[in-house]
Enzyme design. Structure first.
Site: not given
Ligand code: SAH
Length: 218
Positions: A65
């Site tokens: 992000s």
């Molecule tokens: N917080 C992260 C950015 C997240 S991007 C950082 O600091 O870099 C969003 C993430 O959510 C992705 O890695 C994706 O794989 C995950 N995601 C999406 N759906 C999900 C689910 N149902 N359970 C767990 N993770 C999920």
């Protein structure tokens, strides 16, 4: 000279200045973001852009992000030193690392095993021992460790997932983007009271979608 490369100290000052100008004013959040080097969570060419206030690509087609959004979400979460926090969507591990500076314990879950493994390695190298990273579908939360003082979701669902609401302590706060994945979403804050849930809308954001189930490569 104007075009001399910025020193580390200058780069950090610029990074913090950009955060403040976007509304990240909580000093505990700013000092956590000063301590955690975002470049550690990026690979290759993208590491060189770590201090820009922009989202960047990470493995598995996901994104780290934008720093100001990480700051604003962390600020809205109002983490206290004794808190047990759940993050859904580990991604690069950057948000979890920031939370680790503010909370007693952080659980972070991602549906991509590779992202969890890579994040764990970074946490270990940085000696961030109060983070537990797990592979799983975070839309069901983490019943084994529930309830949580704080929950942060870093992928967008159409509505706050019921299991996450259920795993929030009374007095607890959850921050998450809601809305369809292909449009602008709303960042909302949910507070659990003794009687129910209070919602407030914070700002428009754009996140990758919360997807059900484990990623196919697991
Ligand atoms: N917080 C992260 C950015 C997240 S991007 C950082 O600091 O870099 C969003 C993430 O959510 C992705 O890695 C994706 O794989 C995950 N995601 C999406 N759906 C999900 C689910 N149902 N359970 C767990 N993770 C999920």
């Amino acid at each position: 000279m104007n075009d001399a490369p910025a020193s580390n100290a200058e780069r950090t000052m610029q990074f913090l200045f950009a955060l403040r100008s976007k509304g990240v004013t909580d000093t505990r959040v700013l000092s956590a973001m000063e301590r955690i080097d975002r470049a550690r969570f990026l690979r290759g060419l993208f590491a060189g852009r770590a201090y820009e206030d922009t989202p960047l690509p990470i493995a598995c087609g996901q994104t780290i992000s934008q720093p100001s959004v990480v700051g604003l979400m962390t600020q809205a979460l109002d983490v206290q030193p004794r808190d047990k926090v759940l993050e859904v969507g580990t991604g690069s591990g950057y948000q979890a690392a920031i939370l680790s500076q503010l909370a007693r314990r952080v659980y972070t879950i991602d549906r991509h095993k590779r992202l969890v493994q890579e994040s764990r390695a970074v946490f270990e190298a940085m000696d961030l021992t109060n983070i537990t990273a797990l592979t799983g579908d975070g839309s069901f939360g983490l019943p084994d460790q529930a309830p949580f003082d704080r929950i942060i979701v870093t992928a967008a669902a159409e509505d706050p997932p019921g299991p996450l609401l259920a795993q929030l302590k009374p007095g607890g706060i959850m921050v998450l983007p809601v809305g369809q994945s292909d449009t602008v979403q709303s960042l909302i804050r949910v507070r659990r009271t003794e009687e129910g849930f209070d919602y407030d809308e914070l700002r428009p954001v754009r996140f990758v979608p919360l997807i059900e189930g484990l990623a196919p490569e697991n």
